[in-house]
Design an enzyme around this catalytic site. Structure first.
Site, PDB file in Angstrom:
ATOM      1  CD  GLU A   1      -2.885  -1.291   2.270  1.00  0.00           C
ATOM      2  OE1 GLU A   1      -2.626  -0.606   3.280  1.00  0.00           O
ATOM      3  OE2 GLU A   1      -3.844  -2.069   2.205  1.00  0.00           O
TER       4      GLU A   1
ATOM      5  CG  ASN B   1      -0.456   8.294   5.511  1.00  0.00           C
ATOM      6  OD1 ASN B   1      -1.118   8.770   6.423  1.00  0.00           O
ATOM      7  ND2 ASN B   1       0.022   9.025   4.518  1.00  0.00           N
TER       8      ASN B   1
ATOM      9  CD  GLU C   1      -8.848  -7.292   9.192  1.00  0.00           C
ATOM     10  OE1 GLU C   1      -7.759  -7.797   9.500  1.00  0.00           O
ATOM     11  OE2 GLU C   1      -9.073  -6.752   8.089  1.00  0.00           O
TER      12      GLU C   1
ATOM     13  CD  GLU D   1      -6.431  -3.359   0.306  1.00  0.00           C
ATOM     14  OE1 GLU D   1      -6.995  -2.302   0.604  1.00  0.00           O
ATOM     15  OE2 GLU D   1      -5.909  -4.112   1.156  1.00  0.00           O
TER      16      GLU D   1
ATOM     17  CD  GLU E   1      -8.386   1.186   1.392  1.00  0.00           C
ATOM     18  OE1 GLU E   1      -7.468   0.377   1.588  1.00  0.00           O
ATOM     19  OE2 GLU E   1      -9.120   1.158   0.374  1.00  0.00           O
TER      20      GLU E   1
END
Length: 696
Positions: free
Chosen positions: A164, A185, A406, A493, A499
């Site tokens: 990410e 982040n 999750e 993903e 998001e």
């Protein structure tokens, strides 16, 4: 195929292997020291210079002596196979293969397989069963890719835990992956200095495009690439483990993943390559008609924009049990009432599925706690979520619920509950689950992309097959084409997704992000990016917004491929929106896909034909620069007329100050016609082409 076979010769002539159309050639020989090496030409131009192959083993006296070539075997495969779902129905798999058997004076054997395709090349190592060797511990793999110049590269750091990251664009000499290690982040990361993750895409000075990746990652560690910024050499560095101090442990025989290079004269041809899936084994599951490619909505975005929460507000007692104190905070999103609202919306709008996040106990301690082992229960709902009632209600409306698991990066907890969790899904008629692995892996010292976790992700996919469950994995290991073998591995993903626009402190994903993703991450496989945000300014998030126009959000349903596509915004934000008609109409399962144009990081246009209906959909996106794109409709079928609806940026549109300004126009289109479209800054366009007579 051109081949000079060499046997029992310590100084062999050069062996070469050409692709079927002779566009790509792999050369192989042994160095003076008896080490295997290869190099690659594309249309007679050297693109990979002489590069060594080998390993570092923890075992003593293994493959330490010079090799000689004992035998070579060649063969050709020319076949066509059918995707049960995918970017296209029929896939051509045509290659020439060379197997080189080498051996040292201790009779230790190593085989190398090379495949030459017209869209790239691939090779892998095989250590066969042999006397004196039962298992091997690999400290690292030393596969080299010696580049021929200071190419332009689009890359993310070689992080062992997450993908990410935003992509950087730089010359090879300017890569500095270490600077990412303190990104606020992201979770704490492990990033080797000057290593990049794959796929990493490059452009040579003459415009030739290369993308480096791997295929069929099975019982092995994921591969990153160390970059020598002076010599422009890439060297494999496998993801490790702090618990074991090695990269891979395997019993013999061992086959490594394929090391791949996709090669294209134009950037757009990288997207149409099927090299990665072709290098995987055929479908082991047979008919998977229990999985339906679909659009879906979810109780998800409302948590990201602060409207609701995942947790209910329970408390864990001293026995480790969740108890309802009767003082729930009232913002829980996954309630029976709210889920019915989403089901009703789906049933009215040609959408198939509803994802519900935050339905099960444990969200109060799902992240930020070191003692979170065993927190989640994957079969026990919160008090305000009636799973049986909602399952029955969804079935009555022709809607499928999508499960959410999750794990909070606790794979051992998840593995203990896999069977009963998937059995619950089976009982409720649910056939797709979104899994998540947010956070640092427990047990400490393992990484998302090491061998231990690679095997965990595969175990989940294989277990799911017994219950007719498809997996959409988040925070996953990279896609390497395993969807061909296990077509219930439908999406994942594995990138910086939508998001981030809602909560990142750096302003969110810049407009160039997705025009890079299409030529990098998407080459690995389907992406669950979650497009379709209409309330782009995010009124509950004053410091954030989506950095695209509304027209680009529509285009993403065509450009960013997945067999499941989220309609990501809140249902109320689609009310009275004419542009929503494109989302109702657009397909998710394709007969064929054609990339019409594109440059990495700048723009891309893709056309896809829907299976069964024959309707076409076209999507185009640009970066922060406005541009003009001309579409030639030569891809349409002769003799048919299509009702085309054009959704494009209005004249006043701009991703920063006027993102929702959109123009919607209709026309009749036939094969051979052209249309020039203006894309505004951060903008895009989407076109539906419905055959006349199907839906006039």
């Amino acid at each position: 195929m051109s081949l000079i076979s060499c046997q029992n010769n310590n100084n062999p002539k050069i062996i070469n292997l050409k692709s079927p159309a002779k566009t790509n050639t792999i050369f192989f020989d042994l160095t003076e020291n008896g080490l295997p090496q290869y190099w690659v030409k594309h249309n007679d131009k050297l693109i990979i210079d002489k590069s060594n192959l080998g390993f570092d083993f923890k075992n003593k006296n293994v493959f330490t002596e010079p090799f000689s070539i004992k035998n070579t075997v060649e063969n050709t495969v020319d076949e066509e196979w059918e995707m049960p779902w995918g970017e296209q129905r029929l896939v051509k798999n045509h290659y020439n293969q060379l197997k080189v058997e080498i051996e040292n004076s201790s009779k230790q054997k190593l085989n190398l397989y090379f495949r030459a395709y017209d869209d790239g090349i691939a090779f892998r190592y095989e250590i066969p069963q042999q006397d004196g060797l039962k298992s091997l511990i690999i400290k690292d793999e030393n596969t080299e890719f010696q580049l021929t110049g200071n190419h332009t590269a689009w890359w993310i750091p070689g992080d062992w835990d997450i993908y990410e990251h935003l992509y950087s664009t730089s010359k090879l000499s300017e890569i500095n992956a270490k600077s990412y290690a303190n990104d606020d982040n992201l979770a704490q990361t492990h990033i080797p200095e000057n290593a990049v993750n794959t796929p990493v895409t490059m452009r040579m000075e003459d415009g030739t495009h290369l993308s480096f990746h791997e295929a069929n990652l099975t019982d092995y560690a994921g591969m990153t690439l160390k970059v020598d910024t002076t010599t422009y050499k890439l060297t494999s560095e496998l993801v490790g483990s702090d618990r074991t101090n090695y990269k891979v442990y395997r019993n013999l025989p061992i086959q490594t993943p394929w090391r791949t290079i996709q090669i294209a004269d134009e950037a757009k041809d990288l997207i149409d390559s099927r090299l990665i899936v072709n290098l995987n084994e055929p479908n082991k599951l047979g008919d998977v008609n229990w999985f339906t490619p679909q659009k879906y909505v979810g109780i998800w975005w409302e948590m990201h924009v602060g409207k609701a929460t995942w947790d209910y507000g329970m408390t864990m007692n001293k026995n480790g049990q969740w108890v309802d104190t009767g003082q729930a905070h009232g913002k829980h999103g996954a309630t029976t009432e709210n889920t019915k609202r989403y089901i009703d919306f789906v049933a009215k709008n040609n959408i198939k599925g509803v994802l519900i996040e935050g339905w099960n106990t444990g969200w109060e301690r799902w992240i930020g706690f070191q003692d979170r082992e065993g927190v989640f229960d994957f079969v026990t709902p919160y008090p305000d979520y009636d799973i049986q009632e909602l399952s029955d209600y969804a079935k009555s409306k022709g809607v499928e619920l999508i499960m959410h698991h999750e794990t909070s990066a606790r794979p051992r907890t998840y593995e203990k509950q896999l069977d009963k969790a998937f059995q619950l899904m089976n009982d409720m008629g649910m056939h797709t689950v979104k899994t998540g692995y947010v956070g640092k892996i427990i047990p400490k010292g393992e990484y998302h992309h090491g061998q231990w976790m690679v095997n965990h992700y595969r175990k989940v996919v294989e277990t799911a097959t017994k219950y007719k469950v498809a997996i959409n994995a988040h925070e996953p290991i990279k896609a390497t084409g395993i969807r061909r073998t296990y077509p219930n591995a439908v999406s994942r993903e594995g990138l910086r997704g939508q998001e981030f626009n809602a909560w990142a402190s750096d302003g969110g994903n810049p407009p160039e992000h997705l025009p890079i993703v299409a030529f990098t991450r998407m080459l690995a496989g389907p992406i669950d990016f979650t497009p379709g945000i209409f309330d782009i300014k995010l009124p509950t998030k004053p410091d954030n917004q989506i950095n695209t126009t509304l027209a680009q959000q529509l285009a993403l349903y065509v450009v960013i491929y997945s067999p499941i596509q989220m309609v990501a915004d809140l249902p109320e934000n689609y009310k009275n929106q004419p542009a929503f008609q494109f989302i109702r109409d657009v397909g998710v399962d394709w007969e064929q896909s054609i990339t019409l144009n594109g440059e990495v990081g700048d723009y891309v246009t893709i056309a896809r034909q829907e299976r069964e209906t024959g309707n076409w959909f076209v999507g185009g996106i640009t970066d922060e620069n406005a541009r003009e794109i001309t579409i030639n409709f030569d891809f349409l079928e002769d003799g048919k007329t299509y009702k085309a609806t054009f959704y494009q940026d209005a004249e006043s549109a701009h991703y920063k100050n006027n993102p929702t300004a959109i123009s919607i126009k209709s026309a009749e289109i036939n094969k051979g016609m052209t249309k020039t479209i203006q894309l505004k800054e951060g903008g895009g366009f989407a076109i539906s082409l419905i055959q006349k007579g199907i839906s006039d």
